[in-house]
Motif scaffolding. Structure first.
Motif, PDB file in Angstrom:
ATOM      1  N   UNK A  33     -15.104  -5.496 -16.091  1.00 37.09           N
ATOM      2  CA  UNK A  33     -14.166  -5.678 -14.982  1.00 37.09           C
ATOM      3  C   UNK A  33     -14.927  -6.115 -13.730  1.00 37.09           C
ATOM      4  N   UNK A  34     -14.260  -6.716 -12.840  1.00 34.58           N
ATOM      5  CA  UNK A  34     -14.802  -7.059 -11.519  1.00 34.58           C
ATOM      6  C   UNK A  34     -15.869  -8.142 -11.512  1.00 34.58           C
ATOM      7  N   UNK A  35     -16.132  -8.772 -12.638  1.00 40.58           N
ATOM      8  CA  UNK A  35     -17.249  -9.723 -12.652  1.00 40.58           C
ATOM      9  C   UNK A  35     -17.055 -10.859 -11.654  1.00 40.58           C
ATOM     10  N   UNK A  53      -8.035 -13.228  -4.693  1.00 42.44           N
ATOM     11  CA  UNK A  53      -8.187 -13.884  -5.989  1.00 42.44           C
ATOM     12  C   UNK A  53      -8.348 -12.864  -7.115  1.00 42.44           C
ATOM     13  N   UNK A  54      -8.942 -11.719  -6.791  1.00 44.76           N
ATOM     14  CA  UNK A  54      -9.103 -10.660  -7.793  1.00 44.76           C
ATOM     15  C   UNK A  54      -7.812  -9.867  -7.957  1.00 44.76           C
ATOM     16  N   UNK A  55      -6.760 -10.317  -7.260  1.00 47.93           N
ATOM     17  CA  UNK A  55      -5.451  -9.703  -7.454  1.00 47.93           C
ATOM     18  C   UNK A  55      -5.261  -8.395  -6.696  1.00 47.93           C
ATOM     19  N   UNK A  56      -6.038  -8.206  -5.657  1.00 42.98           N
ATOM     20  CA  UNK A  56      -5.824  -7.011  -4.836  1.00 42.98           C
ATOM     21  C   UNK A  56      -4.559  -7.240  -4.005  1.00 42.98           C
ATOM     22  N   UNK A  57      -3.786  -6.205  -3.883  1.00 49.75           N
ATOM     23  CA  UNK A  57      -2.529  -6.239  -3.143  1.00 49.75           C
ATOM     24  C   UNK A  57      -2.726  -6.814  -1.730  1.00 49.75           C
ATOM     25  N   UNK A  58      -1.820  -7.706  -1.334  1.00 49.38           N
ATOM     26  CA  UNK A  58      -1.949  -8.444  -0.074  1.00 49.38           C
ATOM     27  C   UNK A  58      -2.123  -7.523   1.139  1.00 49.38           C
ATOM     28  N   UNK A  59      -1.283  -6.504   1.199  1.00 46.92           N
ATOM     29  CA  UNK A  59      -1.312  -5.617   2.358  1.00 46.92           C
ATOM     30  C   UNK A  59      -2.612  -4.795   2.395  1.00 46.92           C
ATOM     31  N   UNK A  60      -3.039  -4.434   1.204  1.00 48.12           N
ATOM     32  CA  UNK A  60      -4.284  -3.672   1.094  1.00 48.12           C
ATOM     33  C   UNK A  60      -5.446  -4.505   1.630  1.00 48.12           C
ATOM     34  N   UNK A  61      -5.455  -5.783   1.272  1.00 48.42           N
ATOM     35  CA  UNK A  61      -6.520  -6.682   1.735  1.00 48.42           C
ATOM     36  C   UNK A  61      -6.484  -6.796   3.257  1.00 48.42           C
ATOM     37  N   UNK A  62      -5.285  -6.957   3.774  1.00 52.59           N
ATOM     38  CA  UNK A  62      -5.121  -7.138   5.216  1.00 52.59           C
ATOM     39  C   UNK A  62      -5.716  -5.951   5.995  1.00 52.59           C
TER      40      UNK A  62
END
Ligand code: GDP
Length: 297
Positions: free
Chosen positions: A2-4, A41-50
């Motif tokens: 995962x996470x590569x 790009x790794x699919x982290x939730x938009x709000x979480x990224x913000x």
């Protein structure tokens, strides 16, 4: 693993800044932009990224100078700490009952890895903590689920309580508690039914089991390969059952990892364990700091 993809991108971003003797606001801006893109790009939730980017920016600019680190290293330290916090900060341990047995209910969608994880967890508790768990087969719907748990029990040489497929799961759980007390098991691990999608009937049944056995822990088993969907599933289960923790399975696969990074932030429930393979000894306690180090290199 995962996470590569995420790890590659973040590490190359970080390389650009590591050696810098002076980090300008522009450097931080560029770095956070790249970190942001890598996470999305790794699919982290938009709000979480913000939120994460906001924190990194605030802390990276205008932080105190530490003599042991170059300014570049300091910025990276901030990224690492924020990533660790995002995944829960401290490692979250099992909530143990004051009076045995500690009851752990495993819930999740079909195929997430509940049955396998129940066996793995029992194995880990016995191996690392010298405990005597009882496995309980409450999935009376999926053909072969009971058989699967019994086979795991045989492989582990560990007792499995079942009443076949005709019994009511709530009754099974109730009887299992009687047996666990009689036979002095210190842990009861209840493998429950899953469905392909979140469904009201299933939630109703899980709520009844919860009321009956009053578990110390309710672990939602989530397939990390399912991306953003995993976050939605976690939200639903949490709303309905007030889960106490999450087990992320299949982190050995080539998942982009975004779910792992979002679930804690979205549900505010800790990730307790990570499934790292199909074998019964491939379950690890989840350490946010180690995972962040793994990602950032
Ligand atoms: P359940 O329907 O939720 O009980 O799911 P199962 O326990 O039957 O697991 C579904 C499939 O996922 C099985 O083939 C398991 O071997 C596999 N599985 C579970 N956990 C992991 C894991 O951490 N890594 C890998 N690679 N496979 C896993």
């Amino acid at each position: 693993m995962a996470f590569e993809g995420l790890a590659d991108r973040l590490q190359s971003t970080i390389k650009k800044i590591t050696g810098k003797g002076k980090v300008t606001e522009q450097d931080v801006k560029e770095m956070t932009r790249e970190v942001r893109l890598a996470l999305l790009e790794a699919d982290v939730n938009y709000k979480v990224v913000k939120d994460l980017i906001k924190n990194i920016k605030e802390r990276a600019v205008g932080q105190e100078v530490m003599e042991s680190l170059t300014p570049g290293q300091q910025v990276i330290k901030v990224v690492k700490e924020e990533l660790t916090d995002l995944m829960g900060g401290e490692q979250s341990k099992i909530a143990v009952a004051d009076r045995a047995p500690t009851v752990i209910m495993m819930v999740g969608l079909q195929g997430a890895g509940k049955t396998t994880t129940s066996g793995k967890l029992a194995n880990l508790l016995r191996k690392q903590h010298n405990r005597k768990p009882l496995l309980v087969a409450c999935d009376v719907y999926r053909p072969a689920a009971i058989q699967q748990l019994e086979t795991l029990g045989q492989q582990l040489d560990m007792p499995v309580f079942s009443m076949g497929t005709d019994a009511n799961p709530v009754d099974i759980a109730k009887q299992a508690m009687v047996k666990a007390k009689e036979e002095h098991h210190d842990y009861v691990i209840i493998d429950t039914a899953g469905r392909l999608h979140v469904d009201e009937e299933l939630m109703g049944e899980l709520q009844q089991i919860k009321t009956e056995v009053d578990p110390h822990e309710i672990y939602l088993v989530v397939d990390s390969m399912t991306g953003q969907d995993a976050v939605n599933v976690a939200e639903s289960f949490n709303e309905q059952l007030d889960i106490t923790g999450v087990v992320l399975t299949k982190l050995d696969g080539d998942t982009r990892g975004g779910a792992a990074l979002s679930i804690k932030a979205v549900t505010d429930k800790p990730i307790k364990f990570a499934g790292m393979g199909e074998k019964l000894d491939e379950l690890e306690a989840f350490h946010p700091d180690r995972m962040a180090s793994r990602i950032l290199g």
